[in-house]
Design a protein around this motif. Structure first.
Motif, PDB file in Angstrom:
ATOM      1  N   VAL A  47     -27.687  -5.561  25.599  1.00  0.00           N
ATOM      2  CA  VAL A  47     -27.114  -4.340  25.010  1.00  0.00           C
ATOM      3  C   VAL A  47     -25.959  -3.828  25.860  1.00  0.00           C
ATOM      4  O   VAL A  47     -24.891  -3.496  25.337  1.00  0.00           O
ATOM      5  CB  VAL A  47     -28.201  -3.247  24.834  1.00  0.00           C
ATOM      6  N   CYS A  51     -22.749  -4.915  23.749  1.00  0.00           N
ATOM      7  CA  CYS A  51     -22.419  -3.695  23.004  1.00  0.00           C
ATOM      8  C   CYS A  51     -21.612  -2.713  23.840  1.00  0.00           C
ATOM      9  O   CYS A  51     -21.250  -1.637  23.347  1.00  0.00           O
ATOM     10  CB  CYS A  51     -23.696  -3.014  22.501  1.00  0.00           C
ATOM     11  N   THR A  53     -22.501  -0.691  26.087  1.00  0.00           N
ATOM     12  CA  THR A  53     -23.196   0.584  25.963  1.00  0.00           C
ATOM     13  C   THR A  53     -23.981   0.871  27.234  1.00  0.00           C
ATOM     14  O   THR A  53     -24.740   0.022  27.698  1.00  0.00           O
ATOM     15  CB  THR A  53     -24.179   0.542  24.768  1.00  0.00           C
ATOM     16  N   ILE A  78     -21.729   0.101  16.565  1.00  0.00           N
ATOM     17  CA  ILE A  78     -22.387  -0.199  17.839  1.00  0.00           C
ATOM     18  C   ILE A  78     -23.891   0.038  17.705  1.00  0.00           C
ATOM     19  O   ILE A  78     -24.699  -0.767  18.172  1.00  0.00           O
ATOM     20  CB  ILE A  78     -21.795   0.647  18.991  1.00  0.00           C
ATOM     21  N   GLU A  81     -25.568  -2.887  16.083  1.00  0.00           N
ATOM     22  CA  GLU A  81     -25.736  -4.013  17.004  1.00  0.00           C
ATOM     23  C   GLU A  81     -26.886  -3.764  17.976  1.00  0.00           C
ATOM     24  O   GLU A  81     -27.695  -4.663  18.237  1.00  0.00           O
ATOM     25  CB  GLU A  81     -24.442  -4.258  17.778  1.00  0.00           C
ATOM     26  N   VAL A  82     -26.951  -2.555  18.518  1.00  0.00           N
ATOM     27  CA  VAL A  82     -28.021  -2.202  19.456  1.00  0.00           C
ATOM     28  C   VAL A  82     -29.379  -2.318  18.759  1.00  0.00           C
ATOM     29  O   VAL A  82     -30.331  -2.874  19.316  1.00  0.00           O
ATOM     30  CB  VAL A  82     -27.813  -0.785  20.034  1.00  0.00           C
TER      31      VAL A  82
END
Length: 109
Positions: A47, A51, A53, A78, A81-82
């Motif tokens: 992640v 991502c 993030t 996003i 995706e997470v």
């Protein structure tokens, strides 16, 4: 026993917490603990890297502890995706729970 607590809001995983030890084998040879650790840490790393993030992470202690929280605001693409990565992690953890239910329990909040 490892307890995995998954916190959802609006059907999305917002945070998860792992605590405890599987004690399925001697220290250093506990395959359940190793599997859970590899899946969860691998997901956190994926992640953060894929991502881009930052997650709110707390870990450590003798009790085998990991707490991961998403930031409050993420762009929808996003977040998607997470969520895919987190749901994949959960599927892997459920597979471990199915085989080793005496050592790991997953609960949703």
């Amino acid at each position: 026993m490892i307890l995995v607590t998954v916190n959802r809001s609006d059907n999305q995983i917002k945070s998860f917490e792992l605590s405890g030890h599987a004690d399925s084998g001697p220290y250093g040879y506990d395959l359940v603990c190793a599997g859970v650790s590899a899946v969860s840490i691998g997901t956190v790393n994926a992640v953060m890297e894929l991502c881009e993030t930052n997650l709110d992470i707390e870990q450590g202690g003798e009790g085998g502890y990991l707490s991961v929280k998403l930031p409050n605001q993420l762009r929808p693409e996003i977040m998607a995706e997470v969520q895919l990565l987190f749901e994949g992690m959960l599927i892997s953890l459920k597979s471990i729970e199915l085989e080793y239910s005496e050592f790991i329990k997953i609960k949703n909040k």
